[in-house]
Design a protein around this motif. Structure first.
Motif, PDB file in Angstrom:
ATOM      1  N   SER A  64     126.272  39.386 103.377  1.00  0.00           N
ATOM      2  CA  SER A  64     125.542  40.466 102.715  1.00  0.00           C
ATOM      3  C   SER A  64     125.493  41.662 103.670  1.00  0.00           C
ATOM      4  O   SER A  64     125.718  41.508 104.873  1.00  0.00           O
ATOM      5  CB  SER A  64     124.128  40.015 102.369  1.00  0.00           C
ATOM      6  N   LEU A  65     125.220  42.815 103.112  1.00  0.00           N
ATOM      7  CA  LEU A  65     124.937  43.987 103.942  1.00  0.00           C
ATOM      8  C   LEU A  65     123.441  44.237 103.898  1.00  0.00           C
ATOM      9  O   LEU A  65     122.840  44.260 102.824  1.00  0.00           O
ATOM     10  CB  LEU A  65     125.702  45.211 103.440  1.00  0.00           C
ATOM     11  N   GLU A  66     122.849  44.423 105.072  1.00  0.00           N
ATOM     12  CA  GLU A  66     121.391  44.599 105.125  1.00  0.00           C
ATOM     13  C   GLU A  66     121.030  45.879 105.865  1.00  0.00           C
ATOM     14  O   GLU A  66     121.815  46.426 106.629  1.00  0.00           O
ATOM     15  CB  GLU A  66     120.734  43.378 105.770  1.00  0.00           C
ATOM     16  N   GLN A  67     119.791  46.339 105.593  1.00  0.00           N
ATOM     17  CA  GLN A  67     119.283  47.532 106.274  1.00  0.00           C
ATOM     18  C   GLN A  67     118.174  47.174 107.258  1.00  0.00           C
ATOM     19  O   GLN A  67     118.214  47.593 108.407  1.00  0.00           O
ATOM     20  CB  GLN A  67     118.778  48.539 105.243  1.00  0.00           C
ATOM     21  N   ASP A  68     117.186  46.401 106.796  1.00  0.00           N
ATOM     22  CA  ASP A  68     116.107  45.958 107.690  1.00  0.00           C
ATOM     23  C   ASP A  68     115.630  44.565 107.270  1.00  0.00           C
ATOM     24  O   ASP A  68     114.442  44.261 107.352  1.00  0.00           O
ATOM     25  CB  ASP A  68     114.958  46.961 107.700  1.00  0.00           C
ATOM     26  N   TYR A  69     116.547  43.752 106.831  1.00  0.00           N
ATOM     27  CA  TYR A  69     116.224  42.407 106.332  1.00  0.00           C
ATOM     28  C   TYR A  69     115.518  41.575 107.392  1.00  0.00           C
ATOM     29  O   TYR A  69     114.458  40.985 107.141  1.00  0.00           O
ATOM     30  CB  TYR A  69     117.522  41.730 105.888  1.00  0.00           C
ATOM     31  N   TYR A  70     116.078  41.530 108.582  1.00  0.00           N
ATOM     32  CA  TYR A  70     115.535  40.632 109.606  1.00  0.00           C
ATOM     33  C   TYR A  70     114.171  41.096 110.101  1.00  0.00           C
ATOM     34  O   TYR A  70     113.305  40.276 110.424  1.00  0.00           O
ATOM     35  CB  TYR A  70     116.539  40.490 110.751  1.00  0.00           C
ATOM     36  N   GLU A  71     113.952  42.403 110.128  1.00  0.00           N
ATOM     37  CA  GLU A  71     112.657  42.925 110.559  1.00  0.00           C
ATOM     38  C   GLU A  71     111.527  42.523 109.615  1.00  0.00           C
ATOM     39  O   GLU A  71     110.360  42.429 110.034  1.00  0.00           O
ATOM     40  CB  GLU A  71     112.714  44.450 110.688  1.00  0.00           C
ATOM     41  N   GLN A  72     111.850  42.273 108.350  1.00  0.00           N
ATOM     42  CA  GLN A  72     110.804  41.887 107.396  1.00  0.00           C
ATOM     43  C   GLN A  72     110.134  40.576 107.807  1.00  0.00           C
ATOM     44  O   GLN A  72     108.955  40.359 107.531  1.00  0.00           O
ATOM     45  CB  GLN A  72     111.382  41.757 105.983  1.00  0.00           C
ATOM     46  N   PHE A  73     110.878  39.714 108.485  1.00  0.00           N
ATOM     47  CA  PHE A  73     110.338  38.407 108.873  1.00  0.00           C
ATOM     48  C   PHE A  73     109.424  38.499 110.095  1.00  0.00           C
ATOM     49  O   PHE A  73     108.816  37.498 110.493  1.00  0.00           O
ATOM     50  CB  PHE A  73     111.477  37.420 109.107  1.00  0.00           C
ATOM     51  N   ASN A  74     109.314  39.679 110.673  1.00  0.00           N
ATOM     52  CA  ASN A  74     108.358  39.882 111.755  1.00  0.00           C
ATOM     53  C   ASN A  74     106.950  40.131 111.222  1.00  0.00           C
ATOM     54  O   ASN A  74     105.989  40.176 112.002  1.00  0.00           O
ATOM     55  CB  ASN A  74     108.790  41.060 112.640  1.00  0.00           C
ATOM     56  N   LYS A  75     106.828  40.282 109.904  1.00  0.00           N
ATOM     57  CA  LYS A  75     105.521  40.459 109.285  1.00  0.00           C
ATOM     58  C   LYS A  75     104.856  39.082 109.113  1.00  0.00           C
ATOM     59  O   LYS A  75     105.523  38.114 108.730  1.00  0.00           O
ATOM     60  CB  LYS A  75     105.673  41.142 107.928  1.00  0.00           C
ATOM     61  N   PRO A  76     103.556  38.993 109.353  1.00  0.00           N
ATOM     62  CA  PRO A  76     102.890  37.682 109.259  1.00  0.00           C
ATOM     63  C   PRO A  76     102.835  37.123 107.837  1.00  0.00           C
ATOM     64  O   PRO A  76     102.641  35.913 107.654  1.00  0.00           O
ATOM     65  CB  PRO A  76     101.480  37.967 109.791  1.00  0.00           C
ATOM     66  N   ASN A  77     103.028  37.981 106.834  1.00  0.00           N
ATOM     67  CA  ASN A  77     102.949  37.524 105.446  1.00  0.00           C
ATOM     68  C   ASN A  77     104.331  37.227 104.847  1.00  0.00           C
ATOM     69  O   ASN A  77     104.454  37.026 103.640  1.00  0.00           O
ATOM     70  CB  ASN A  77     102.237  38.567 104.580  1.00  0.00           C
ATOM     71  N   VAL A  78     105.371  37.217 105.679  1.00  0.00           N
ATOM     72  CA  VAL A  78     106.736  36.922 105.213  1.00  0.00           C
ATOM     73  C   VAL A  78     107.213  35.647 105.901  1.00  0.00           C
ATOM     74  O   VAL A  78     107.264  35.570 107.135  1.00  0.00           O
ATOM     75  CB  VAL A  78     107.701  38.090 105.491  1.00  0.00           C
ATOM     76  N   HIS A  79     107.533  34.644 105.105  1.00  0.00           N
ATOM     77  CA  HIS A  79     107.852  33.314 105.611  1.00  0.00           C
ATOM     78  C   HIS A  79     109.260  32.896 105.183  1.00  0.00           C
ATOM     79  O   HIS A  79     109.818  33.438 104.228  1.00  0.00           O
ATOM     80  CB  HIS A  79     106.841  32.291 105.077  1.00  0.00           C
ATOM     81  N   VAL A  80     109.805  31.921 105.886  1.00  0.00           N
ATOM     82  CA  VAL A  80     111.094  31.355 105.493  1.00  0.00           C
ATOM     83  C   VAL A  80     110.999  29.837 105.568  1.00  0.00           C
ATOM     84  O   VAL A  80     110.443  29.279 106.515  1.00  0.00           O
ATOM     85  CB  VAL A  80     112.252  31.883 106.375  1.00  0.00           C
ATOM     86  N   VAL A  81     111.495  29.177 104.523  1.00  0.00           N
ATOM     87  CA  VAL A  81     111.520  27.711 104.460  1.00  0.00           C
ATOM     88  C   VAL A  81     112.968  27.257 104.576  1.00  0.00           C
ATOM     89  O   VAL A  81     113.843  27.727 103.819  1.00  0.00           O
ATOM     90  CB  VAL A  81     110.902  27.200 103.145  1.00  0.00           C
ATOM     91  N   ASP A  82     113.234  26.368 105.506  1.00  0.00           N
ATOM     92  CA  ASP A  82     114.583  25.837 105.723  1.00  0.00           C
ATOM     93  C   ASP A  82     114.821  24.674 104.763  1.00  0.00           C
ATOM     94  O   ASP A  82     114.337  23.558 104.979  1.00  0.00           O
ATOM     95  CB  ASP A  82     114.729  25.381 107.169  1.00  0.00           C
TER      96      ASP A  82
END
Length: 556
Positions: free
Chosen positions: A352-370
Motif C-alpha cells: 500500500s502507499l501510506e502518508q502517516d499510517y504508522y504514526e496513527q499507532f502512536n496514539k493511545p486509542n489506536v490498537h492492533v491485534v495480531d
C-alpha cells in the motif's frame, strides 16, 4: 440495515428512455462494465471505428471501482497523469487537485470524460448480467440480465476488472452484529458517523491501510485486526497546481508513450543492476533515492533481482524495516506492524502507499491485534471475539477483507460456453484462457484487466490501453476479413497457461499466499492469476499471435 453482500439484488433496474434500456436489444458490441476498460473500448469502437456499442453496468454511474469505492481515505495509488486516459481530448482541459486523487476527484474525472466523449447515452446502468452464451447458428451472443432483458450482439466484451466480487469472511455470528457493518466496497455514499465511536478495521491490504489511516483521526477508539503486515511505502502526496500541469502537458504524449514501455505501465521500471552489484554504501544510497521519490518505485524501479532472489529481496525488506520501525514508538505494536523478520518476501503481496499510517499507532486509542497469534473466532452483537476470549466491543466494523480477485467476477456472471458448461465449472480446478483475453468455447468473447493478463502487476489505464487496443484491432480485422467468429483453441489455452506459470516461476511470487495467486480465498486453486512478464513483453506475445491467427479457429 443488514450487511450488504451483493451488487444489485437490492437495487431495481433504472428505466432509461433510450434504446440502451430496450427489453430486446440488438447491437454490434456489448461491453460489461463502465470503468476505465469499458469506457475506453466503447469510445474507440463506436467513435473511431463506427460500431454500434452498448455497455451494461451494474452500478449507477461511470467509474468502475471508483463508483463503488467511497470509504474514508479511498484514493488511487498511482500518480497522475499516469492514472488517466491518453486521449488528448480528455486530458487537454482537465486539471487534477492532487498527485494521488481521492475518490470524489476520480468521480469528477469520469464526469469530465463523459462530457468529452458522450459515454452515458450508450450505458445501461443498474444492469447486471445473469446469463450469457454464444449461439453458433446466428453467430451472436445472447445475454440476459437479472430483470429479464435480453441483448444480442456479435462481440461480447467483459470489462469488469479484477475486483468485481467481494470477499466476506465466514465467521460465526457476522450477521448478528448490532452496530454498523460494511464491506469497504459497499461503504454508504452518505458516509458513516465515526467521530466519538469505537471502530474496527479488519484487514490490512491497501484498503485497510487507507481506512485505518483516515479513521484513526476521528474515532474515539480504533482497533486494526491484522493477519499480515503491509509493507507500506511512502506515498509522497502533494497538491498540484493548474500552472504546473499546463506546463507539463506538452510532454504528455511522450509520458503516455513511455508508460507502455515499462514493466508495470508506470514512468519507471526495474534497474538493469542486481542488488549485490553495488557496494553496501551505493546500495543504501539507491534504496534511499527510491524511498524519497516514493510511490511504487521501491517496488517496481528497484534492482532487477529483488523479486527473483530471496537474498536480494531481504536487503530490500531490511531497508524498509530500517525506515519504518523508528516511526512506531510502542515496541509491541512495532513488532506486529513492521517485524524484523519478514512474514513474506518484500513485494510479493501488493504494497500500500501510506502518508502517516504508522504514526496513527502512536496514539493511545489506536490498537492492533495480531490475528496470526490471536485469530477472530466469532462476531457477537456487541463486537468481535478473538481466540484468547477477549470481546472487542465496537460500534462500527469495516470489512477490508478484499475480493475473490481476478477470476471471481467472471465466474459469477452466468457465462456458459457453446456446450452449455458454466465458466465457473471450467475454472473450478484452475484458470484457462488464451492471452488473458479469450477463452476456448467462447467465440467472439473478449475480456481485459482480468485473469492471466498483466492486471495486478500493472497500472490500470496502461493495462486497459494495451489489451483494449489488441481487442479493438482484432474486432476491426474480423469485420474487414468477413470472419463470423474467432475462438481460442484448447491447445492455445494450455500453452498460455504454461507461459503464465513459467513467468511466475522465475519470481518469488509463488512462495507467498496472496490474492495474486488465489491464496486469500479458502478452497480457491493456488495459481498465478496474472502475467508476470511485464507489459512490453506481454504486448509482443499477443501481437505475434495475430500473424496467421495463431492459436485461434476462425469461421467465415
Amino acid at each position: 440495515m443488514g450487511l450488504r453482500r451483493d451488487i444489485s439484488s437490492q437495487h431495481p433496474t433504472t428505466n432509461g428512455s433510450s434504446d440502451t434500456y430496450a427489453t430486446e436489444l440488438e447491437t454490434d458490441v456489448l461491453i460489461v462494465g463502465a470503468g476505465f476498460g469499458g469506457v475506453y473500448l466503447l469510445h474507440k469502437l463506436r467513435d473511431e471505428l463506427g460500431f454500434d456499442c452498448k455497455i451494461f453496468e451494474a452500478g449507477k454511474d461511470l467509474g468502475g471501482v471508483w463508483h463503488w469505492n467511497c470509504y474514508p481515505g479511498a484514493r488511487v495509488d498511482t500518480s497522475v497523469p499516469l492514472y488517466e486516459y491518453s486521449f488528448e481530448k480528455v486530458w487537454r482541459d482537465w486539471t487534477w487537485k492532487e498527485k494521488y486523487p481521492a475518490w470524489p476527484e476520480l468521480r469528477e474525472y469520469f464526469d469530465h470524460v463523459d462530457k468529452q466523449l458522450d459515454i452515458k447515452k450508450d450505458v445501461s446502468f443498474d444492469t447486471r448480467v445473469a446469463d450469457a452464451q454464444f449461439d453458433p447458428e446466428t453467430s451472436q451472443w445472447i445475454v440476459k440480465t437479472e430483470n429479464g432483458r435480453t441483448a444480442r450482439c456479435e462481440y461480447f466484451i467483459i470489462a469488469t476488472g479484477f475486483s468485481a466480487k467481494r470477499h466476506f469472511p465466514d465467521w460465526k455470528g457476522l450477521e448478528t452484529f448490532q452496530g454498523v457493518i460494511h464491506h469497504s466496497s459497499f461503504w454508504p455514499e452518505e458516509g458513516v458517523e465515526i467521530k466519538g465511536k469505537k471502530m474496527a478495521v479488519i484487514g490490512t491490504g491497501s484498503t485497510g491501510v487507507q481506512l485505518a489511516q483516515e479513521c484513526a483521526k476521528e474515532a474515539a477508539e480504533l482497533t486494526v485486526f491484522q493477519r499480515t503486515p503491509n509493507i507500506a511505502l511512502p506515498m509522497r502526496q502533494r497538491q498540484l497546481t493548474k500552472a504546473e500541469q499546463d506546463a507539463a502537458k506538452k510532454t504528455y504524449p511522450e509520458v503516455f508513450k513511455k508508460r507502455m514501455s515499462t514493466f508495470g505501465g508506470f514512468s519507471y521500471t526495474f534497474s538493469d543492476k542486481k542488488t549485490f552489484d553495488d557496494s553496501p554504501a551505493a546500495r543504501h544510497s539507491f534504496f534511499e533515492s527510491l524511498w524519497q521519490q516514493g510511490g511504487f518505485q521501491p517496488w517496481l524501479a528497484t534492482y532487477d533481482d529483488t523479486l527473483k532472489d530471496l537474498h536480494a529481496n531481504r536487503a530490500a525488506y531490511d531497508f524498509w524495516a530500517q525506515k519504518t520501525r523508528p516511526r512506531i514508538l510502542d515496541p509491541v505494536k512495532r513488532d506486529i506492524l513492521a517485524p524484523l523478520e519478514p512474514v513474506h518476501a518484500f513485494g510479493t503481496k501488493r504494497p500500500s502507499l501510506e502518508q502517516d499510517y504508522y504514526e496513527q499507532f502512536n496514539k493511545p486509542n489506536v490498537h492492533v491485534v495480531d490475528l496470526r497469534k490471536n485469530p477472530i473466532v466469532e462476531v457477537q452483537p456487541k463486537g468481535i471475539v478473538t481466540a484468547d476470549g477477549t470481546l472487542h466491543e465496537v460500534d462500527i466494523i469495516a470489512l477490508a477483507t478484499g475480493f475473490d480477485a481476478v477470476t471471481g467476477g467472471m465466474k459469477s456472471m452466468g457465462l456458459r460456453d457453446v456446450r452449455g458448461v458454466a465458466l465457473s465449472e471450467k475454472w473450478k480446478a484452475g484458470t484457462w484462457s488464451y492471452l488473458g483475453m479469450t477463452c476456448n468455447g467462447y467465440p467472439n468473447m473478449f475480456f481485459l484487466y482480468g485473469p492471466q493478463g498483466p492486471t495486478a502487476f500493472a497500472n490500470g489505464p496502461s493495462c486497459v490501453e494495451c489489451q483494449g487496443n489488441w481487442i479493438i484491432d482484432v474486432i476491426a480485422r474480423l469485420r474487414a476479413e468477413n470472419i463470423k467468429s474467432i475462438e481460442a483453441t484448447r491447445e492455445a489455452e494450455e500453452e498460455w497457461r504454461r507461459v503464465v506459470r513459467e513467468e511466475d516461476e522465475g519470481t518469488l511470487f509463488p512462495i507467498t499466499d496472496s490474492w495474486y495467486n488465489g491464496g486469500n480465498i479458502e478452497g480457491k486453486p493456488k495459481e498465478q492469476l496474472n502475467y508476470a512478464g511485464g507489459i512490453p513483453k506481454y504486448e509482443r506475445e499477443c501481437r505475434a499471435r495475430l500473424d496467421g491467427w495463431k492459436g485461434f479457429v476462425i469461421v467465415q
